[in-house]
Design an enzyme around this catalytic site. Structure first.
Site, mmCIF file in Angstrom:
data_model
loop_
_atom_site.group_PDB
_atom_site.id
_atom_site.type_symbol
_atom_site.label_atom_id
_atom_site.label_comp_id
_atom_site.label_asym_id
_atom_site.label_seq_id
_atom_site.Cartn_x
_atom_site.Cartn_y
_atom_site.Cartn_z
ATOM 1 N N GLU A 95 -5.778 -5.759 3.803
ATOM 2 C CA GLU A 95 -6.115 -6.893 2.874
ATOM 3 C C GLU A 95 -7.086 -6.952 2.636
ATOM 4 N N THR A 101 1.021 -1.210 0.112
ATOM 5 C CA THR A 101 0.375 0.199 -0.462
ATOM 6 C C THR A 101 0.709 1.423 0.081
ATOM 7 N N GLY A 103 2.918 -2.520 8.043
ATOM 8 C CA GLY A 103 3.523 -3.089 9.570
ATOM 9 C C GLY A 103 4.091 -3.356 10.070
HETATM 10 C C1 LIG Z 1 -8.533 -7.851 -6.816
HETATM 11 C C2 LIG Z 1 -8.275 -6.050 -7.035
HETATM 12 C C3 LIG Z 1 -9.600 -5.446 -6.255
HETATM 13 C C4 LIG Z 1 -7.708 -5.801 -8.729
HETATM 14 O O1 LIG Z 1 -6.852 -5.940 -9.142
HETATM 15 P P1 LIG Z 1 -6.788 -6.232 -10.935
HETATM 16 O O2 LIG Z 1 -5.174 -7.073 -10.955
HETATM 17 O O3 LIG Z 1 -6.996 -5.003 -10.759
HETATM 18 O O4 LIG Z 1 -7.496 -7.305 -11.023
HETATM 19 P P2 LIG Z 1 -9.049 -6.886 -11.791
HETATM 20 O O5 LIG Z 1 -8.923 -6.628 -13.227
HETATM 21 O O6 LIG Z 1 -10.124 -6.882 -11.072
HETATM 22 O O7 LIG Z 1 -9.111 -8.699 -12.129
HETATM 23 C C5 LIG Z 1 -8.477 -9.474 -12.700
HETATM 24 C C6 LIG Z 1 -8.280 -10.909 -12.500
HETATM 25 O O8 LIG Z 1 -7.578 -11.270 -11.873
HETATM 26 C C7 LIG Z 1 -8.290 -11.266 -10.709
HETATM 27 N N1 LIG Z 1 -8.180 -11.419 -9.648
HETATM 28 C C8 LIG Z 1 -7.765 -10.603 -8.608
HETATM 29 N N2 LIG Z 1 -7.082 -10.974 -7.831
HETATM 30 C C9 LIG Z 1 -6.733 -12.062 -7.172
HETATM 31 C C10 LIG Z 1 -6.190 -12.970 -6.394
HETATM 32 N N3 LIG Z 1 -6.169 -12.448 -5.120
HETATM 33 N N4 LIG Z 1 -6.321 -14.645 -6.985
HETATM 34 C C11 LIG Z 1 -6.243 -14.704 -8.169
HETATM 35 N N5 LIG Z 1 -6.988 -13.985 -8.691
HETATM 36 C C12 LIG Z 1 -7.145 -13.011 -8.374
HETATM 37 C C13 LIG Z 1 -9.503 -11.366 -11.147
HETATM 38 O O9 LIG Z 1 -10.522 -12.146 -9.899
HETATM 39 C C14 LIG Z 1 -10.198 -11.146 -12.635
HETATM 40 O O10 LIG Z 1 -10.081 -12.721 -13.108
HETATM 41 P P3 LIG Z 1 -10.758 -12.565 -14.637
HETATM 42 O O11 LIG Z 1 -10.032 -11.506 -15.181
HETATM 43 O O12 LIG Z 1 -11.849 -12.047 -13.791
HETATM 44 O O13 LIG Z 1 -10.606 -13.892 -14.585
HETATM 45 C C15 LIG Z 1 -6.833 -5.053 -5.978
HETATM 46 O O14 LIG Z 1 -6.315 -4.478 -6.289
HETATM 47 C C16 LIG Z 1 -7.012 -6.364 -5.311
HETATM 48 O O15 LIG Z 1 -6.846 -7.337 -4.127
HETATM 49 N N6 LIG Z 1 -6.904 -4.739 -3.923
HETATM 50 C C17 LIG Z 1 -7.387 -5.443 -2.775
HETATM 51 C C18 LIG Z 1 -5.500 -4.598 -2.522
HETATM 52 C C19 LIG Z 1 -4.887 -5.861 -1.082
HETATM 53 O O16 LIG Z 1 -5.806 -6.029 -0.645
HETATM 54 N N7 LIG Z 1 -4.148 -4.904 -0.217
HETATM 55 C C20 LIG Z 1 -3.894 -5.111 1.055
HETATM 56 C C21 LIG Z 1 -2.476 -4.768 1.050
HETATM 57 S S1 LIG Z 1 -1.158 -6.242 1.535
HETATM 58 C C22 LIG Z 1 -2.355 -5.887 4.052
HETATM 59 O O17 LIG Z 1 -3.348 -5.176 3.860
HETATM 60 C C23 LIG Z 1 -1.654 -6.214 4.911
HETATM 61 C C24 LIG Z 1 -2.601 -6.264 6.224
HETATM 62 C C25 LIG Z 1 -1.686 -6.942 7.641
HETATM 63 C C26 LIG Z 1 -2.273 -6.283 8.835
HETATM 64 C C27 LIG Z 1 -2.192 -7.477 9.636
HETATM 65 C C28 LIG Z 1 -2.444 -8.834 9.625
HETATM 66 C C29 LIG Z 1 -2.441 -9.840 10.158
HETATM 67 C C30 LIG Z 1 -2.834 -11.450 9.813
HETATM 68 C C31 LIG Z 1 -3.901 -11.703 10.840
HETATM 69 C C32 LIG Z 1 -3.486 -13.460 11.232
HETATM 70 C C33 LIG Z 1 -2.848 -13.473 12.035
HETATM 71 C C34 LIG Z 1 -3.413 -15.244 12.179
HETATM 72 C C35 LIG Z 1 -1.809 -15.633 13.575
HETATM 73 C C36 LIG Z 1 -3.038 -15.346 14.762
HETATM 74 C C37 LIG Z 1 -2.082 -15.700 15.845
HETATM 75 O O18 LIG Z 1 -0.656 -16.319 15.581
HETATM 76 O O19 LIG Z 1 -2.603 -15.996 17.556
HETATM 77 C C1 FAD Z 2 -4.552 -1.389 10.930
HETATM 78 C C2 FAD Z 2 -3.695 -1.617 8.993
HETATM 79 C C3 FAD Z 2 -2.990 -2.124 8.537
HETATM 80 C C4 FAD Z 2 -2.753 -2.783 7.430
HETATM 81 N N1 FAD Z 2 -1.564 -3.060 7.147
HETATM 82 C C5 FAD Z 2 -0.648 -3.100 6.195
HETATM 83 C C6 FAD Z 2 0.178 -4.167 6.143
HETATM 84 O O1 FAD Z 2 1.230 -4.276 6.482
HETATM 85 N N2 FAD Z 2 0.465 -3.910 4.569
HETATM 86 C C7 FAD Z 2 0.116 -3.231 3.700
HETATM 87 O O2 FAD Z 2 0.264 -2.832 1.735
HETATM 88 N N3 FAD Z 2 -0.665 -1.963 3.578
HETATM 89 C C8 FAD Z 2 -1.779 -2.139 4.963
HETATM 90 N N4 FAD Z 2 -2.849 -2.038 5.522
HETATM 91 C C9 FAD Z 2 -3.286 -0.943 4.082
HETATM 92 C C10 FAD Z 2 -4.786 -1.358 3.858
HETATM 93 O O3 FAD Z 2 -4.027 -2.585 3.008
HETATM 94 C C11 FAD Z 2 -5.505 -0.676 2.807
HETATM 95 O O4 FAD Z 2 -5.745 0.461 3.627
HETATM 96 C C12 FAD Z 2 -6.194 -1.190 2.257
HETATM 97 O O5 FAD Z 2 -6.131 -1.911 0.994
HETATM 98 C C13 FAD Z 2 -7.324 -0.290 1.408
HETATM 99 O O6 FAD Z 2 -6.715 1.068 0.440
HETATM 100 P P1 FAD Z 2 -7.578 2.033 1.470
HETATM 101 O O7 FAD Z 2 -6.513 2.358 2.446
HETATM 102 O O8 FAD Z 2 -6.283 3.011 -0.112
HETATM 103 O O9 FAD Z 2 -8.555 2.311 1.096
HETATM 104 P P2 FAD Z 2 -9.497 3.078 -0.494
HETATM 105 O O10 FAD Z 2 -9.305 2.161 -1.447
HETATM 106 O O11 FAD Z 2 -8.456 4.404 -0.362
HETATM 107 O O12 FAD Z 2 -10.276 3.091 -0.655
HETATM 108 C C14 FAD Z 2 -11.604 4.557 0.069
HETATM 109 C C15 FAD Z 2 -13.255 3.680 -0.119
HETATM 110 O O13 FAD Z 2 -12.919 3.788 -1.060
HETATM 111 C C16 FAD Z 2 -13.467 2.711 -2.150
HETATM 112 N N5 FAD Z 2 -13.261 2.288 -3.405
HETATM 113 C C17 FAD Z 2 -11.934 2.117 -4.073
HETATM 114 N N6 FAD Z 2 -11.870 1.578 -4.850
HETATM 115 C C18 FAD Z 2 -13.485 0.984 -5.364
HETATM 116 C C19 FAD Z 2 -13.188 0.673 -6.559
HETATM 117 N N7 FAD Z 2 -12.959 0.629 -7.149
HETATM 118 N N8 FAD Z 2 -14.906 0.895 -6.460
HETATM 119 C C20 FAD Z 2 -15.593 0.983 -5.337
HETATM 120 N N9 FAD Z 2 -15.121 1.942 -4.436
HETATM 121 C C21 FAD Z 2 -14.091 1.971 -4.254
HETATM 122 C C22 FAD Z 2 -13.874 1.708 -0.602
HETATM 123 O O14 FAD Z 2 -14.324 1.030 -0.451
HETATM 124 C C23 FAD Z 2 -13.511 2.434 0.347
HETATM 125 O O15 FAD Z 2 -15.046 3.097 0.825
HETATM 126 C C24 FAD Z 2 -3.168 -1.347 6.621
HETATM 127 C C25 FAD Z 2 -4.282 -1.055 7.091
HETATM 128 C C26 FAD Z 2 -4.439 -1.030 7.951
HETATM 129 C C27 FAD Z 2 -6.236 -0.252 8.564
#
Ligand SMILES: CC(C)(COP(=O)(O)OP(=O)(O)OC[C@H]1O[C@@H](n2cnc3c(N)ncnc32)[C@H](O)[C@@H]1OP(=O)(O)O)[C@@H](O)C(=O)NCCC(=O)NCCSC(=O)/C=C/CCCCCCCCCCCCC(=O)O
Ligand code: FAD
Length: 551
Positions: free
Chosen positions: A317, A34, A73
């Site tokens: 996520e 991100t 994180g």
């Molecule tokens: C999917 C998106 C929204 C769009 O991606 P894009 O490339 O534009 O794709 P599309 O055009 O929409 O689709 C293209 C085709 O690809 C397919 N597709 C897309 N994604 C996937 C996928 N993941 N897998 C498989 N296929 C996929 C899609 O279906 C299309 O297929 P088709 O063309 O229709 O056939 C993408 O942009 C997206 O995913 N955005 C979201 C971003 C995101 O998720 N960011 C996360 C960043 S990391 C983060 O947030 C980390 C957070 C960490 C927090 C702490 C975590 C704690 C862990 C808890 C667990 C603890 C366990 C242990 C506990 C203990 O031990 O006690």
């Molecule tokens: C506690 C915490 C821990 C995190 N840890 C990590 C980490 O370790 N690593 C990492 O890489 N990231 C991490 N993140 C980031 C996290 O993955 C992003 O915040 C998340 O993917 C959402 O993206 P954004 O914040 O840009 O929100 P945005 O995508 O900007 O969303 C803002 C609003 O716009 C809407 N929106 C966006 N796109 C569309 C669309 N195409 N259509 C309709 N609505 C839309 C959403 O639904 C939402 O309501 C963390 C976030 C938090 C809160």
């Protein structure tokens, strides 16, 4: 996320080098995808990794303020390595986002490396035990070998080679963590309802007749309505989490054999189950807080922390809306499969109902309600596709028609997920209790009936559209639901005790096993710094001058 990505995106040789160091905590890493300007739209990420064949290095750059990595994180002060997702450039061509292992701090001094800007993003609603940080690069070089090369490679001369057959191999870690988060949602909701149910058994408030003693608040129907769905949902999420984990493992095994056929369904399931489980858990944890009155608002209750922690999972996520839209994408394709007379995958096989043109006859049995949820999901999807096609016929592009239909698409995806969760909940309970005692079977059946009746009563509007349910059926179901709550009441404390969560895990003055709520609340209050002395010095510096008109 650092270790799962090393395992999922590195070649065997790279794993042999990096994994032992990571698992042995010789290095500490995070997953920096991100950016300040982009979280959802991965393809819009701006950080660049440009290959230089002269030096066989990648040059990392943050070309804009919005390209700074943001949120990862542990990034601010803890980690010395990062997995950085960046736009890969070689020979002047951009090949899209790829993962790189980047050392950001010196392993001995922990100082940021030259060309690396890193810091903390500041206080958050919760998750404040994690130092989420920001990261910027200024022409920072890393060895070519630090590109994670399982799914794609850049050769020494800069030639780009695609390895993975399916385009979304690099998204694998996100699917893995989404699957984990369903389990996390179940675990944290179980904590919250243990706290709230135990407290509700201790707390007495009001006596309906003036002579009688005050009632345990757990005896009130409204309190049971608030809390028993929480218990039922904790079990529903746990059982769906186990089911999803098996689906994930089976898909990974198939991919290892080169078969990616089940990946789209896994992505659709992990997306909607992660979305719904985290949203349901967050709202029901807040409901547990509401059920504990003022004491639920105390940090010492443990509930504010649980809410702040879990509400973040609705966003990270993969944001709730975004993931449901991913599932909707899969459902529209499944609908088209049915129209073309092609076979459907198991979780969407019920969609053929959408084409009967008839309302499903209402049947209030558990299986009948599950079939009703499936009919509701099929009906909502059918109506959504109709809207989509009506917009296409008006001359809009597919993207425009899709965007205008996203509210309905999200509704169809939510209904599909509720149907899948309900089906799994009942069938897993039946499978797991085959040899259980009649009492255990009875209690677990009561809980999944609470879940089914609760959601049927929440969705009466849709049920009236897509099934033959009548006004009197709804009236009967409400009475049956309220009666079921009373049947569960005698076992409620025993049922949450069965989550077997130790006091040290609950961290709650309200939920401790011994039930000494008031003594614990007072003991926690004494820890307040404001109780260190009888008169706080602010009396002399502010209050007294103010009262004497001297401020
Ligand atoms: C999917 C998106 C929204 C769009 O991606 P894009 O490339 O534009 O794709 P599309 O055009 O929409 O689709 C293209 C085709 O690809 C397919 N597709 C897309 N994604 C996937 C996928 N993941 N897998 C498989 N296929 C996929 C899609 O279906 C299309 O297929 P088709 O063309 O229709 O056939 C993408 O942009 C997206 O995913 N955005 C979201 C971003 C995101 O998720 N960011 C996360 C960043 S990391 C983060 O947030 C980390 C957070 C960490 C927090 C702490 C975590 C704690 C862990 C808890 C667990 C603890 C366990 C242990 C506990 C203990 O031990 O006690
Ligand atoms: C506690 C915490 C821990 C995190 N840890 C990590 C980490 O370790 N690593 C990492 O890489 N990231 C991490 N993140 C980031 C996290 O993955 C992003 O915040 C998340 O993917 C959402 O993206 P954004 O914040 O840009 O929100 P945005 O995508 O900007 O969303 C803002 C609003 O716009 C809407 N929106 C966006 N796109 C569309 C669309 N195409 N259509 C309709 N609505 C839309 C959403 O639904 C939402 O309501 C963390 C976030 C938090 C809160």
């Amino acid at each position: 996320m650092f270790v799962p990505t090393l395992m999922g995106q590195c070649t065997p040789e790279q794993q042999a080098y990096w994994l032992p160091r990571a698992l042995d905590m010789q290095i500490i890493g995070t997953y920096a995808q991100t950016e300040l300007g982009h979280g959802t739209f991965i393809r819009g990420l701006e950080t660049t990794a440009t290959y230089d064949p002269e030096t066989e290095t990648f040059v990392m750059n943050s070309p804009t303020l919005t390209s700074y990595k943001w949120w990862a994180g542990g990034l601010a002060k803890t980690v010395n390595y990062c997995i950085v997702v960046a736009q890969l450039y070689t020979k002047g061509v951009c090949h899209g986002t790829h993962p790189f292992i980047v050392q950001i701090r010196d392993e001995e001094t922990h100082m940021p490396r030259p060309g690396v800007k890193v810091g903390d993003i500041g206080p958050k609603l919760g998750f404040n035990t994690a130092d989420n940080g920001y990261l910027g690069f200024d022409n920072y070089r890393i060895p070519r070998d630090n590109m994670m090369m399982k799914n794609a490679q850049v050769l020494k001369d800069g030639t780009y080679v695609k390895v993975a057959r399916h385009g979304k191999a690099t998204y694998g870690t996100m699917v893995f963590v989404r699957v984990l988060l369903v389990n996390e949602a179940a675990f944290n909701l179980a904590k919250a309802c243990t706290i709230a149910v135990r407290y509700s058994a201790i707390r007495r408030q009001c006596s309906p007749d003036s002579e009688g003693s005050e009632l345990q608040v757990l005896d009130y129907s409204t309190q049971q309505h608030k809390l028993f769905i929480c218990i039922a949902t904790a079990h529903a999420l746990q059982l769906n989490s186990t089911w999803l984990w098996k689906t994930f493992s089976d898909t990974l095994a198939a991919i290892k054999q080169g078969n990616v056929d089940t990946l789209p369904e896994l992505h659709a399931l992990s997306s909607c189950l992660k979305a719904l489980s985290t949203a349901d858990a967050a709202s029901l944890i807040e409901q547990c807080r509401h059920a504990c009155g003022g004491h639920g608002y105390m940090m010492s209750s443990g509930l504010p922390y649980l809410y702040a922690f879990v509400t973040a999972t609705r966003t990270y996520e993969g944001d709730y809306t975004i993931l449901l839209l991913q599932t909707a994408r899969f459902l529209v394709k499944a609908y088209e499969q049915v129209e073309a007379g092609k076979p459907l995958t198991p979780t969407v096989s019920y969609l053929s109902q959408a084409f009967t043109g008839k309302k499903l006859p209402w049947d209030s049995s558990p299986d009948g309600i599950i079939r009703a949820f499936q009919a509701l999901a099929a009906g909502k999807l059918s109506s959504t596709v109709k809207s989509l096609r009506k917009r296409l016929e008006s001359g809009l592009s597919y993207e425009q028609a899709w965007e205008l239909s996203t509210i309905q698409l999200n509704g169809a995806a939510e209904a599909h997920c509720r149907a899948v969760m309900s089906q799994n909940y009942k069938s897993e309970i039946e499978r797991l209790t085959v040899n259980s005692s009649p009492n255990v079977k009875l209690v677990l059946q009561q809980l999944y009936k609470v879940y089914l009746y609760y959601w049927a009563l929440e969705r009466t509007g849709d049920l009236l559209l897509y099934t033959s349910i009548s006004e009197s059926d709804i009236f009967e179901l409400q009475l049956r639901y309220e009666g079921l709550l009373k049947e569960i009441r005698p076992n409620a404390v025993g049922i949450v005790d069965a989550f077997d969560l130790r006091d040290e895990v609950l961290h709650s003055a309200l939920g401790s096993y011994d039930g000494n709520v008031y003594e614990r609340l007072m003991a926690e209050a004494q820890k307040s710094p404001l109780n260190a002395e009888p008169v706080n010095q602010t009396f002399h510096t502010y209050l007294k001058p103010m009262m004497k008109g001297k401020l």
